[in-house]
Design a protein around this motif. Structure first.
Motif, PDB file in Angstrom:
ATOM      1  N   UNK A 402       0.848  -1.191   0.000  1.00  0.00           N
ATOM      2  CA  UNK A 402       0.000   0.000   0.000  1.00  0.00           C
ATOM      3  C   UNK A 402       0.888   1.247   0.000  1.00  0.00           C
ATOM      4  N   UNK A 403       0.891   1.984  -1.104  1.00  0.00           N
ATOM      5  CA  UNK A 403       1.732   3.188  -1.202  1.00  0.00           C
ATOM      6  C   UNK A 403       0.911   4.469  -1.074  1.00  0.00           C
ATOM      7  N   UNK A 404      -0.365   4.352  -0.718  1.00  0.00           N
ATOM      8  CA  UNK A 404      -1.195   5.548  -0.610  1.00  0.00           C
ATOM      9  C   UNK A 404      -0.676   6.456   0.504  1.00  0.00           C
ATOM     10  N   UNK A 405      -0.920   7.741   0.351  1.00  0.00           N
ATOM     11  CA  UNK A 405      -0.488   8.699   1.354  1.00  0.00           C
ATOM     12  C   UNK A 405      -0.090  10.013   0.706  1.00  0.00           C
ATOM     13  N   UNK A 406       0.500  10.887   1.498  1.00  0.00           N
ATOM     14  CA  UNK A 406       0.935  12.191   1.007  1.00  0.00           C
ATOM     15  C   UNK A 406       2.458  12.206   0.923  1.00  0.00           C
ATOM     16  N   UNK A 407       2.944  12.567  -0.254  1.00  0.00           N
ATOM     17  CA  UNK A 407       4.386  12.557  -0.519  1.00  0.00           C
ATOM     18  C   UNK A 407       4.885  13.985  -0.747  1.00  0.00           C
ATOM     19  N   UNK A 490       7.150   9.698   1.507  1.00  0.00           N
ATOM     20  CA  UNK A 490       5.842   9.720   2.182  1.00  0.00           C
ATOM     21  C   UNK A 490       5.988  10.328   3.573  1.00  0.00           C
ATOM     22  N   UNK A 491       5.105  11.271   3.881  1.00  0.00           N
ATOM     23  CA  UNK A 491       5.128  11.980   5.158  1.00  0.00           C
ATOM     24  C   UNK A 491       3.965  11.494   6.015  1.00  0.00           C
ATOM     25  N   UNK A 492       4.223  10.709   7.056  1.00  0.00           N
ATOM     26  CA  UNK A 492       3.124  10.172   7.871  1.00  0.00           C
ATOM     27  C   UNK A 492       2.351  11.239   8.628  1.00  0.00           C
ATOM     28  N   UNK A 493       2.990  12.363   8.920  1.00  0.00           N
ATOM     29  CA  UNK A 493       2.319  13.431   9.676  1.00  0.00           C
ATOM     30  C   UNK A 493       1.894  14.585   8.775  1.00  0.00           C
ATOM     31  N   UNK A 494       1.812  14.333   7.470  1.00  0.00           N
ATOM     32  CA  UNK A 494       1.526  15.423   6.541  1.00  0.00           C
ATOM     33  C   UNK A 494       0.200  16.105   6.845  1.00  0.00           C
ATOM     34  N   UNK A 495      -0.868  15.310   7.011  1.00  0.00           N
ATOM     35  CA  UNK A 495      -2.209  15.887   7.177  1.00  0.00           C
ATOM     36  C   UNK A 495      -2.294  16.799   8.397  1.00  0.00           C
ATOM     37  N   UNK A 496      -1.879  16.368   9.590  1.00  0.00           N
ATOM     38  CA  UNK A 496      -1.971  17.281  10.739  1.00  0.00           C
ATOM     39  C   UNK A 496      -1.088  18.518  10.601  1.00  0.00           C
TER      40      UNK A 496
END
Length: 618
Positions: A402-407, A490-496
């Motif tokens: 799973x590569x979904x997310x914000x990069x 990929x940035x795991x904390x991108x959204x917050x």
């Protein structure tokens, strides 16, 4: 508490409206098609296919100039649309376009010429070719080499060099511009691909230092004159070819999308780091240059040694642990129906692309007077040379994680106030709408990412541009999608983090509105008893706008090259404001001034967080 709730609802409404403002429509995409490579010697079919392709996309056309070549022969050349729509000035052989970053190929050709003469070693420290202490911001002991500059792996972060309003009088000598815009080195050389205009311009300065000639003069003597490119200007001001300069000023530039056509005017780009993107020419001169660069039979006027071109076309970097070439001495590898190498370019008003097959010397050149145009500059190359393969793995068990997310891009600011731009220019990848499908992903506005196998992905922007991606992981274990010119992490904390930035700006707007309302009430009522708590609350309302203004001033300071002194002052002020907000927030909680307390604690956290993220680092 009721006042806090009312004000929170007010801010929520502003947040909703502000978010809606970011929505922007894009041109309606043509249904996806798969193309097989065309026979370049069947000129009738070639012409028919190209002209049909362009006709289907006339709604998004200002003008496009395209030529296809095979070795030394031109097998197709044509012009479509208008250089100036309002004046009905059609594009033709005398229309002059900007190359943008395709200008970088001239730097790499110059480097190859000096290497051929034995004057330059790709693997030596570039400082050996430069004046003493010329490069000052190198962080790592590992030396930066010409190979690193060619591969864009020297480790430089982005630099603010592009001035949309630059005038001819703003242009300075290359050495002076390089010193003024020198970026920090934030990656170890050879580790990360991060596209760098500054690095390319530094390579051009190495050419100056070794040859003892001004870069513009070097190009005229060693490239333009041998090739007979009489309709090309290569200097930052374009004064080295007044015919080309005057013709460029006849060209109007446009932005075309589903909302209509926007006239950008002449939009002449005066590029201060000019080796990286200032060349202008006709299509025929662009074609002449492309043929010479693509030539691999030992007869190119650019090189004396028959083997130099083949070395030029060979890989100098690969996608991670694979055998897929990424960069070939400054030329990017693109995988269509066949492997192509070359370089595209984009300015504020024009787009260009030069691609060729290094084995056969077949290629294509495209130029357009639209900023960021991809349907023709990339789509025509796919039409002619075939669509990329949709499967490279032979195993049906090879499925994508799973590569979904914000990069976020490695071509960014790792330190300093512009670090915020990392969260403004990003690539979101969404899961497929089909449950359990991890081989297909969605991009905004109709784009998609498809897993091909063996860690390879195909990114299609839905408007003619298809790019290979390769999955890797960095030292922190985060997924990294390597692309031609840059890596995406990929940035795991991108959204917050992104939400916090947006919320701070919207909070600043809300505070300004509240202060204005209070000011109007004060003028109308005229009588108002001020308490300590009310004063501190009102002072707290000023903080978010002050933070926003401080950030804006830092951005202005970056552009005016005053970043370090202004940054130090702002960092000290930020620290003082942070401590004040924390103390004031705690005090207002004890007085049940909830809204003021919230602003104080949030502002303190915001400043502290971005300090930890190197936001105020220099």
């Amino acid at each position: 508490m009721k006042a806090f709730i009312r004000q929170s609802i007010f801010i929520t409404i502003i947040l909703f409206l502000g978010t809606a403002a970011f929505a922007k429509s894009t041109p309606a995409p043509i249904p996806p098609q798969t193309y097989t490579p065309l026979n370049l010697h069947n000129t009738s079919e070639l012409s028919q296919k190209i002209e049909q392709y362009i006709k289907e996309r006339e709604a998004g056309l200002a003008s496009v100039a395209v030529a296809v070549f095979s070795g030394k022969d031109t097998v197709y050349e044509n012009y479509f649309g208008y250089a100036d729509i309002d004046k009905n000035l059609v594009a033709n052989k005398e229309t002059v376009y900007e190359w943008g970053s395709a200008s970088k190929i001239m730097v790499w050709v110059s480097v190859m010429q000096l290497w051929e003469q034995g004057k330059l070693d790709f693997n030596r420290d570039i400082k050996e070719y430069l004046p003493a202490d010329f490069v000052k911001h190198l962080k790592y002991k590992k030396p930066v080499t010409m190979t690193h500059l060619m591969n864009h792996t020297a480790g430089f972060q982005e630099c603010m060099y592009e001035n949309n309003w630059a005038k001819e009088s703003d242009i300075k000598p290359l050495a002076q511009i390089l010193l003024a815009f020198e970026p920090l080195q934030v990656y170890e050389p050879g580790e990360t691909t991060a596209y760098s205009n500054w690095g390319n311009a530094l390579a051009a300065y190495v050419v100056e230092c070794i040859s003892g000639m001004d870069y513009t003069d070097y190009l005229h003597k060693n490239i333009l004159e041998p090739l007979g490119m009489t309709h090309t200007a290569v200097s930052a001001t374009h004064n080295d070819n007044l015919w080309a300069k005057n013709k460029r000023e006849e060209l109007q530039c446009y932005e075309i999308n589903s909302e209509g056509r926007k006239d950008l005017g002449t939009r002449v780009a005066y590029v201060e780091l000019y080796p990286a993107g200032a060349v202008i020419s006709t299509l025929e001169d662009f074609l002449t240059f492309a043929k010479a660069v693509a030539n691999n039979d030992g007869t190119s006027p650019l090189f004396k040694n028959p083997d130099t071109a083949k070395i030029f076309h060979s890989a100098t970097s690969y996608y991670s642990d694979s055998t897929y070439s990424k960069c070939c001495h400054g030329l990017w590898t693109t995988y269509y129906g066949t492997k192509m190498i070359g370089h595209a370019g984009n300015t504020f008003g024009c787009t260009a692309n030069l691609l060729f097959n290094p084995e056969t010397s077949d290629g294509i050149v495209v130029m357009a007077n639209e900023c960021g145009e991809t349907a023709f500059n990339y789509g025509l190359a796919e039409l002619v040379f075939g669509s990329p393969s949709t499967k490279v793995s032979i195993s049906e068990d090879d499925v994508s994680p799973d590569i979904s997310g914000f990069y976020t891009s490695s071509r960014t600011f790792i330190k300093g106030p512009f670090k915020m731009s990392t969260y403004m220019y990003f690539m979101p990848i969404f899961r497929s709408k089909t449950k359990g499908d991890t081989n297909n992903y969605r991009l905004p506005y109709g784009g998609k990412v498809q897993y091909l196998g063996n860690k390879c992905y195909l990114m299609d922007n839905g408007n003619g541009m298809s790019v290979m991606m390769y999955l890797n992981h960095n030292s922190k274990g985060r997924p990294v999608l390597e692309m031609e010119t840059t890596d995406y992490i990929r940035e795991p904390l991108f959204v917050p983090v992104f939400a916090m930035i947006i919320f701070m700006f919207l909070l600043a707007i809300a505070c300004v509105v509240i202060l204005i309302v209070k000011g109007v009430k004060l003028v109308i009522v005229r009588k108002r008893v001020f308490t300590r708590q009310s004063i501190l609350t009102n002072v707290q309302l000023v903080v978010p706008p002050v933070i926003t203004i401080m950030i804006y001033c830092l951005l202005l300071a970056e552009h005016t090259r005053m970043i370090k002194p202004f940054g130090i002052i702002s960092a000290v002020l930020a620290g003082i404001v942070c401590l004040f907000c924390a103390a004031n927030g705690v005090y207002l909680i004890t007085k049940k001034r909830w809204f003021g307390a919230f602003i104080g604690l949030f502002s303190s956290f915001f400043i502290g967080f971005f300090q930890l993220c190197n936001f105020w680092s220099f």
